[in-house]
Design a protein around this motif. Structure first.
Motif, mmCIF file in Angstrom:
data_model
loop_
_atom_site.group_PDB
_atom_site.id
_atom_site.type_symbol
_atom_site.label_atom_id
_atom_site.label_comp_id
_atom_site.label_asym_id
_atom_site.label_seq_id
_atom_site.Cartn_x
_atom_site.Cartn_y
_atom_site.Cartn_z
ATOM 1 N N LEU A 1 0.886 -1.099 0.041
ATOM 2 C CA LEU A 1 -0.054 -0.050 0.124
ATOM 3 C C LEU A 1 0.887 1.412 0.041
ATOM 4 O O LEU A 1 0.660 2.275 -0.472
ATOM 5 C CB LEU A 1 -0.900 0.099 1.174
ATOM 6 N N TYR A 2 2.011 1.120 0.651
ATOM 7 C CA TYR A 2 2.939 2.325 0.803
ATOM 8 C C TYR A 2 3.547 2.769 -0.533
ATOM 9 O O TYR A 2 3.530 4.001 -0.730
ATOM 10 C CB TYR A 2 3.728 1.970 1.914
ATOM 11 N N LYS B 1 2.472 1.767 -3.444
ATOM 12 C CA LYS B 1 1.400 2.091 -4.431
ATOM 13 C C LYS B 1 1.249 3.652 -4.431
ATOM 14 O O LYS B 1 1.107 4.377 -5.154
ATOM 15 C CB LYS B 1 0.380 1.311 -4.420
ATOM 16 N N GLU B 2 1.014 4.075 -2.952
ATOM 17 C CA GLU B 2 0.628 5.567 -2.661
ATOM 18 C C GLU B 2 1.841 6.483 -2.904
ATOM 19 O O GLU B 2 1.631 7.340 -3.501
ATOM 20 C CB GLU B 2 -0.051 5.685 -1.351
ATOM 21 N N ARG C 1 2.212 7.033 -6.613
ATOM 22 C CA ARG C 1 1.057 8.010 -7.200
ATOM 23 C C ARG C 1 1.548 9.286 -6.882
ATOM 24 O O ARG C 1 1.554 10.140 -7.461
ATOM 25 C CB ARG C 1 -0.235 7.573 -6.581
ATOM 26 N N LEU C 2 1.959 9.552 -5.691
ATOM 27 C CA LEU C 2 2.314 10.779 -5.216
ATOM 28 C C LEU C 2 3.741 11.462 -5.774
ATOM 29 O O LEU C 2 3.637 12.520 -6.291
ATOM 30 C CB LEU C 2 2.597 10.934 -3.606
ATOM 31 N N ILE D 1 4.787 9.667 3.267
ATOM 32 C CA ILE D 1 3.428 9.904 2.637
ATOM 33 C C ILE D 1 2.672 11.288 2.882
ATOM 34 O O ILE D 1 2.430 11.963 2.173
ATOM 35 C CB ILE D 1 2.591 8.663 2.880
ATOM 36 N N ALA E 1 2.190 14.262 0.540
ATOM 37 C CA ALA E 1 0.888 14.697 0.133
ATOM 38 C C ALA E 1 0.298 16.039 0.529
ATOM 39 O O ALA E 1 -0.182 16.800 -0.087
ATOM 40 C CB ALA E 1 -0.340 13.665 0.633
#
Length: 287
Positions: A25-26, A28-29, A32-33, A230, A234
């Motif tokens: 999950l980390y 993937k995010e 994306r960022l 993250i 973000a």
């Protein structure tokens, strides 16, 4: 361009401080960022904007690893890291902010300060590397200096990475035993253990004077490194009004037919030894 608007935020819960993001999950995010960071970079370049991001906080709070993730896919000609060494004798005679001004971005550039002019409010204050008068002058001039940067149109973002004393000590111990990270630990870093409260008081005083509406401080809880990275990225993206930049339509041209070129014999050139093959031979089972 006006300073960043301070958004309402709640104090992190114990769960948010300790829960570990699953790696899948980390990653993937994070990707994306990072894709959005590339868009931010292209917007800065195309619009001629100037972005300055300060990374401050305790030793071993995760500033360096976060900077690494921020810049991982960025163009080093657009986004550069500034990590200044101890000032020279000549620099010590200059106006304190002078050597930092030299590294501020021109149009279309992003500068990330791995520690910044806030050294004077932290390590210099605690370790006695500046006089009380110099420290007081810094606290008085710093808000004026930062307001000038913002009035000039520079996008200024300031992040303070907060780590608990227990987590900091654990990270120090890991650095002591890891030969790839041992260079990150110095005698000065170890001083931060015995001077924990002194650094806390210095940081609190610094916030009182420099947490201004035009250039507010944003605190990143960093006991959990994955969450800290993250959260910081973000938030940075949310504070900059970047947009999509139209990219040129690029197409691979057809490769032309050979015109008779022949590569010189390999023995005329010096190649690096095939360490990878030697490694494979060591682990390959015997026939």
């Amino acid at each position: 361009m006006p300073g960043a608007k301070r958004t309402k935020s709640s104090t992190p819960t114990d769960e948010s401080r300790t829960s570990r993001l699953p790696r899948a999950l980390y990653e993937k995010e994070l990707f994306r960022l990072q894709t959005k960071l590339v868009k931010l970079q292209e917007w800065v370049r195309a619009e001629g904007e100037r972005l300055v991001v300060l990374f401050e906080g305790r030793d071993a709070a995760g500033k360096g690893s976060t900077i690494k993730r921020v810049t991982e896919h960025l163009n080093p000609r657009v986004a550069r890291i500034v990590a200044l060494p101890v000032p020279t004798e000549r620099e010590r005679t200059q106006w304190y902010f002078q050597r930092y001004v030299e590294h501020l971005p021109a149009a279309g550039e992003i500068v990330l300060f791995d520690r910044s002019w806030y050294n004077r409010a932290g390590i210099e204050r605690v370790m006695g590397y500046c006089t009380p008068d110099e420290h007081e002058r810094f606290l008085r001039q710093c808000p004026l200096f930062e307001r000038m940067l913002v009035e000039e149109g520079i996008l200024l973002r300031k992040y303070w990475f907060s780590v608990s004393d227990a987590e900091q000590e654990q990270r120090f111990r890991k650095r002591l035993s890891d030969p790839t990270r041992r260079w990150k630990l110095s005698a000065m870093d170890l001083e931060s253990i015995t001077r924990w409260e002194a650094y806390s008081r210095a940081k609190d005083e610094m916030f009182v004077h420099t947490d201004i509406p035009e250039a507010p401080w944003y605190v990143v809880e960093s006991d959990n490194k994955r969450a800290a990275r993250i959260n910081m990225i973000a938030h940075l993206l949310s504070t900059v009004p970047y947009g999509d930049v139209r990219q040129p339509d690029l197409r691979l041209p057809p490769r032309p037919p050979s015109s008779g070129y022949e590569r010189p014999p390999r023995h005329l050139q010096t190649y690096v030894p095939d360490h990878a093959a030697a490694l494979l031979n060591r682990v390959r089972p015997a026939p």
